[in-house]
Design a protein around this motif. Structure first.
Motif, PDB file in Angstrom:
ATOM      1  N   GLY A 180       0.779  -1.217   0.000  1.00 25.29           N
ATOM      2  CA  GLY A 180       0.000   0.000   0.000  1.00 25.29           C
ATOM      3  C   GLY A 180       0.817   1.277   0.000  1.00 25.29           C
ATOM      4  N   SER A 181       2.123   1.160   0.182  1.00 26.36           N
ATOM      5  CA  SER A 181       2.956   2.363   0.223  1.00 26.36           C
ATOM      6  C   SER A 181       3.146   2.956  -1.169  1.00 26.36           C
ATOM      7  CB  SER A 181       4.310   2.056   0.871  1.00 26.36           C
ATOM      8  OG  SER A 181       5.001   1.057   0.147  1.00 26.36           O
ATOM      9  N   PHE A 182       3.448   4.236  -1.214  1.00 24.74           N
ATOM     10  CA  PHE A 182       3.595   4.992  -2.449  1.00 24.74           C
ATOM     11  C   PHE A 182       5.035   5.465  -2.567  1.00 24.74           C
ATOM     12  CE2 PHE A 182       3.635   9.265  -4.380  1.00 24.74           C
ATOM     13  CZ  PHE A 182       3.211   8.939  -5.662  1.00 24.74           C
ATOM     14  N   VAL A 183       5.625   5.298  -3.751  1.00 20.44           N
ATOM     15  CA  VAL A 183       7.007   5.716  -3.989  1.00 20.44           C
ATOM     16  C   VAL A 183       6.991   6.784  -5.082  1.00 20.44           C
ATOM     17  CG1 VAL A 183       9.333   4.996  -4.645  1.00 20.44           C
ATOM     18  CG2 VAL A 183       7.843   3.418  -3.379  1.00 20.44           C
ATOM     19  N   PRO A 184       7.285   8.055  -4.748  1.00 19.54           N
ATOM     20  CA  PRO A 184       7.171   9.127  -5.744  1.00 19.54           C
ATOM     21  C   PRO A 184       8.224   9.075  -6.844  1.00 19.54           C
ATOM     22  CG  PRO A 184       8.019   9.980  -3.679  1.00 19.54           C
ATOM     23  CD  PRO A 184       7.605   8.569  -3.404  1.00 19.54           C
ATOM     24  N   LEU A 185       9.376   8.452  -6.583  1.00 21.96           N
ATOM     25  CA  LEU A 185      10.406   8.360  -7.616  1.00 21.96           C
ATOM     26  C   LEU A 185      11.265   7.119  -7.365  1.00 21.96           C
ATOM     27  CD1 LEU A 185      11.786   9.511 -10.108  1.00 21.96           C
ATOM     28  CD2 LEU A 185      13.279  10.838  -8.577  1.00 21.96           C
ATOM     29  N   ALA A 186      11.115   6.128  -8.218  1.00 27.75           N
ATOM     30  CA  ALA A 186      11.922   4.911  -8.174  1.00 27.75           C
ATOM     31  C   ALA A 186      12.659   4.782  -9.497  1.00 27.75           C
ATOM     32  CB  ALA A 186      11.035   3.686  -7.935  1.00 27.75           C
ATOM     33  N   ALA A 197      10.185   6.214 -12.474  1.00 28.99           N
ATOM     34  CA  ALA A 197       8.724   6.109 -12.412  1.00 28.99           C
ATOM     35  C   ALA A 197       8.222   6.334 -11.001  1.00 28.99           C
ATOM     36  CB  ALA A 197       8.282   4.730 -12.901  1.00 28.99           C
ATOM     37  N   GLU A 198       6.963   6.708 -10.954  1.00 30.72           N
ATOM     38  CA  GLU A 198       6.201   6.777  -9.715  1.00 30.72           C
ATOM     39  C   GLU A 198       5.466   5.446  -9.589  1.00 30.72           C
ATOM     40  OE1 GLU A 198       3.653  10.456  -8.820  1.00 30.72           O
ATOM     41  OE2 GLU A 198       2.233   8.990  -9.630  1.00 30.72           O
ATOM     42  N   LEU A 199       5.469   4.847  -8.390  1.00 30.46           N
ATOM     43  CA  LEU A 199       4.849   3.525  -8.272  1.00 30.46           C
ATOM     44  C   LEU A 199       4.233   3.318  -6.898  1.00 30.46           C
ATOM     45  CD1 LEU A 199       6.955   1.591  -6.456  1.00 30.46           C
ATOM     46  CD2 LEU A 199       8.243   1.624  -8.584  1.00 30.46           C
ATOM     47  N   SER A 200       3.415   2.293  -6.818  1.00 26.04           N
ATOM     48  CA  SER A 200       2.821   1.879  -5.548  1.00 26.04           C
ATOM     49  C   SER A 200       3.118   0.402  -5.321  1.00 26.04           C
ATOM     50  CB  SER A 200       1.308   2.121  -5.542  1.00 26.04           C
ATOM     51  OG  SER A 200       0.692   1.456  -6.630  1.00 26.04           O
ATOM     52  N   SER A 214       2.562   3.892 -11.813  1.00 27.53           N
ATOM     53  CA  SER A 214       1.432   4.808 -11.955  1.00 27.53           C
ATOM     54  C   SER A 214       1.764   6.001 -12.844  1.00 27.53           C
ATOM     55  CB  SER A 214       0.968   5.310 -10.584  1.00 27.53           C
ATOM     56  OG  SER A 214       2.045   5.827  -9.834  1.00 27.53           O
ATOM     57  N   ARG A 215       3.075   6.284 -13.007  1.00 24.12           N
ATOM     58  CA  ARG A 215       3.466   7.405 -13.858  1.00 24.12           C
ATOM     59  C   ARG A 215       4.931   7.235 -14.248  1.00 24.12           C
ATOM     60  NH1 ARG A 215       3.527  13.754 -11.882  1.00 24.12           N
ATOM     61  NH2 ARG A 215       4.159  14.682 -13.863  1.00 24.12           N
ATOM     62  N   PHE A 216       5.239   7.462 -15.529  1.00 27.60           N
ATOM     63  CA  PHE A 216       6.621   7.394 -15.994  1.00 27.60           C
ATOM     64  C   PHE A 216       7.174   8.807 -16.161  1.00 27.60           C
ATOM     65  CE2 PHE A 216       4.889   3.388 -17.924  1.00 27.60           C
ATOM     66  CZ  PHE A 216       5.647   2.517 -17.146  1.00 27.60           C
ATOM     67  N   PHE A 217       8.416   8.990 -15.688  1.00 29.62           N
ATOM     68  CA  PHE A 217       9.090  10.274 -15.871  1.00 29.62           C
ATOM     69  C   PHE A 217      10.127  10.217 -16.988  1.00 29.62           C
ATOM     70  CE2 PHE A 217       7.912  10.202 -11.319  1.00 29.62           C
ATOM     71  CZ  PHE A 217       7.019  11.269 -11.334  1.00 29.62           C
ATOM     72  N   ASP A 218      10.783   9.082 -17.123  1.00 31.02           N
ATOM     73  CA  ASP A 218      11.838   8.962 -18.128  1.00 31.02           C
ATOM     74  C   ASP A 218      12.040   7.484 -18.468  1.00 31.02           C
ATOM     75  OD1 ASP A 218      13.862   9.927 -19.822  1.00 31.02           O
ATOM     76  OD2 ASP A 218      15.407   9.443 -18.338  1.00 31.02           O
ATOM     77  N   GLY A 219      12.314   7.202 -19.744  1.00 35.56           N
ATOM     78  CA  GLY A 219      12.682   5.845 -20.145  1.00 35.56           C
ATOM     79  C   GLY A 219      11.548   4.960 -20.622  1.00 35.56           C
ATOM     80  N   ALA A 220      10.308   5.454 -20.642  1.00 37.60           N
ATOM     81  CA  ALA A 220       9.173   4.606 -21.021  1.00 37.60           C
ATOM     82  C   ALA A 220       9.286   4.045 -22.439  1.00 37.60           C
ATOM     83  CB  ALA A 220       7.868   5.373 -20.855  1.00 37.60           C
ATOM     84  N   PRO A 221       9.723   4.819 -23.446  1.00 34.40           N
ATOM     85  CA  PRO A 221       9.819   4.249 -24.803  1.00 34.40           C
ATOM     86  C   PRO A 221      10.755   3.042 -24.886  1.00 34.40           C
ATOM     87  CG  PRO A 221       9.860   6.640 -24.911  1.00 34.40           C
ATOM     88  CD  PRO A 221       9.976   6.268 -23.463  1.00 34.40           C
ATOM     89  N   LYS A 222      11.900   3.105 -24.195  1.00 30.53           N
ATOM     90  CA  LYS A 222      12.826   1.968 -24.211  1.00 30.53           C
ATOM     91  C   LYS A 222      12.204   0.747 -23.528  1.00 30.53           C
ATOM     92  CE  LYS A 222      17.437   3.961 -24.654  1.00 30.53           C
ATOM     93  NZ  LYS A 222      18.794   4.035 -24.060  1.00 30.53           N
ATOM     94  N   LEU A 223      11.467   0.975 -22.443  1.00 31.76           N
ATOM     95  CA  LEU A 223      10.801  -0.137 -21.771  1.00 31.76           C
ATOM     96  C   LEU A 223       9.794  -0.794 -22.699  1.00 31.76           C
ATOM     97  CD1 LEU A 223      10.044  -1.822 -19.247  1.00 31.76           C
ATOM     98  CD2 LEU A 223       8.402  -0.018 -18.672  1.00 31.76           C
ATOM     99  N   LEU A 224       8.989   0.008 -23.378  1.00 27.60           N
ATOM    100  CA  LEU A 224       7.969  -0.544 -24.258  1.00 27.60           C
ATOM    101  C   LEU A 224       8.587  -1.297 -25.432  1.00 27.60           C
ATOM    102  CD1 LEU A 224       5.393   2.390 -24.285  1.00 27.60           C
ATOM    103  CD2 LEU A 224       5.318   0.276 -22.960  1.00 27.60           C
ATOM    104  N   ARG A 225       9.708  -0.802 -25.956  1.00 21.23           N
ATOM    105  CA  ARG A 225      10.386  -1.512 -27.045  1.00 21.23           C
ATOM    106  C   ARG A 225      10.941  -2.847 -26.567  1.00 21.23           C
ATOM    107  NH1 ARG A 225      12.290   3.676 -28.571  1.00 21.23           N
ATOM    108  NH2 ARG A 225      14.268   3.315 -27.497  1.00 21.23           N
ATOM    109  N   ALA A 226      11.523  -2.866 -25.363  1.00 22.52           N
ATOM    110  CA  ALA A 226      12.070  -4.110 -24.817  1.00 22.52           C
ATOM    111  C   ALA A 226      10.969  -5.124 -24.567  1.00 22.52           C
ATOM    112  CB  ALA A 226      12.834  -3.820 -23.522  1.00 22.52           C
ATOM    113  N   LEU A 227       9.825  -4.661 -24.063  1.00 19.40           N
ATOM    114  CA  LEU A 227       8.702  -5.564 -23.834  1.00 19.40           C
ATOM    115  C   LEU A 227       8.131  -6.094 -25.146  1.00 19.40           C
ATOM    116  CD1 LEU A 227       6.872  -3.695 -20.929  1.00 19.40           C
ATOM    117  CD2 LEU A 227       8.127  -5.853 -20.760  1.00 19.40           C
ATOM    118  N   GLU A 228       8.128  -5.252 -26.178  1.00 19.02           N
ATOM    119  CA  GLU A 228       7.644  -5.692 -27.482  1.00 19.02           C
ATOM    120  C   GLU A 228       8.545  -6.791 -28.050  1.00 19.02           C
ATOM    121  OE1 GLU A 228       5.229  -6.074 -30.747  1.00 19.02           O
ATOM    122  OE2 GLU A 228       4.879  -5.002 -28.867  1.00 19.02           O
ATOM    123  N   GLU A 229       9.854  -6.675 -27.845  1.00 16.92           N
ATOM    124  CA  GLU A 229      10.783  -7.710 -28.295  1.00 16.92           C
ATOM    125  C   GLU A 229      10.512  -9.030 -27.573  1.00 16.92           C
ATOM    126  OE1 GLU A 229      14.655  -6.155 -27.631  1.00 16.92           O
ATOM    127  OE2 GLU A 229      14.516  -4.638 -29.230  1.00 16.92           O
TER     128      GLU A 229
END
Length: 244
Positions: A180-186, A197-200, A214-229
């Protein structure tokens, strides 16, 4: 806990695509060409699913199906075959074989079917919007959570578009990982992927914990490309959307 599957067959080229596809989906895969070894170790491997190449093993698949049918809570059995007669179908129905896949094995069609059968066996209903993929052991993949005197560091067990499962046994103390804890920047690193990213925290168990992005600050496109592979490797090109 990862789903467990035994992939049994005499021919490596038949076993390997099945094992690779399910392994990418975070199954714990036990692959074997020896029928007797599989039968002797069913209790210790405790799979939820057995996938067997039935070609040239007519007597063996019937014996395996009968053996599983006599065990309470045993794995479901799926046969992979190039031919299946009326008598085979009759026996498979009587012995409660869960499914028959006609060769060739097609990742985009057959891997989701196998996943659904394994989940059903574990009384789990698919709810995720996207599949989760195992993180290869060769990659140094970690999630870093800030704490007052530094950071907690956890290896990744698997990852999806919406979150990740982390290894709490191999990680640090983990005071920041209360459910249940919230992490504003991991920060997350996975090969060439660097993500902020921001996460719970969704859940925490003895050896694993789950986090939701819950929210991406940086790096989301690379993550999505890696997951697509990983998706293409495990399941082929994306088809219709479904729950995972």
């Amino acid at each position: 806990m990862s789903l467990r599957v035994v992939v049994l067959g005499k021919i490596l080229l038949v076993r390997q695509p099945i094992a690779q596809s399910l392994g990418a989906l975070d199954f714990e895969v036990f692959e074997s060409s020896d029928f007797e070894v599989v039968m002797a170790h069913l209790d210790s491997t405790a799979p939820s699913l057995v996938v067997m190449d039935a070609d040239g093993m007519s007597r063996e698949w019937r014996a395996l199906a009968a053996g599983l049918g006599a065990r309470q809570g045993a794995a479901v059995l799926v046969l992979v075959t190039s031919r299946f007669s009326f008598d085979d179908a009759h026996d498979a129905l009587a012995l409660r074989v869960a499914g028959v896949i006609m060769k060739p094995f097609r990742r985009e069609e057959h891997t989701p079917r196998l996943l659904d059968l394994a989940l059903r066996k574990m009384n789990v209903r698919a709810r995720r919007e996207s599949p989760r993929f195992a993180v290869p052991a060769a990659l140094s993949a970690v999630l870093r959570l800030p704490v007052s005197d530094g950071e907690d560091v956890f290896p990744l067990k698997n990852i999806a578009e919406g979150g990740a499962t982390i290894d709490t046994e191999a990680g640090t103390a983990g005071s920041s990982l209360a459910p249940g804890s919230f992490v504003p920047l991991a920060t997350l690193s996975w090969g060439e992927v660097k993500l902020e990213a921001e996460l719970s925290v969704v859940h925490r168990e003895a050896n694993a914990g789950g986090v939701r992005f819950s929210r991406f600050f940086d790096g989301a496109p690379k993550l999505l490309r890696a997951l697509e592979e990983r998706h293409v490797k495990a399941l082929g090109p994306r088809g219709r959307r479904r729950k995972w």
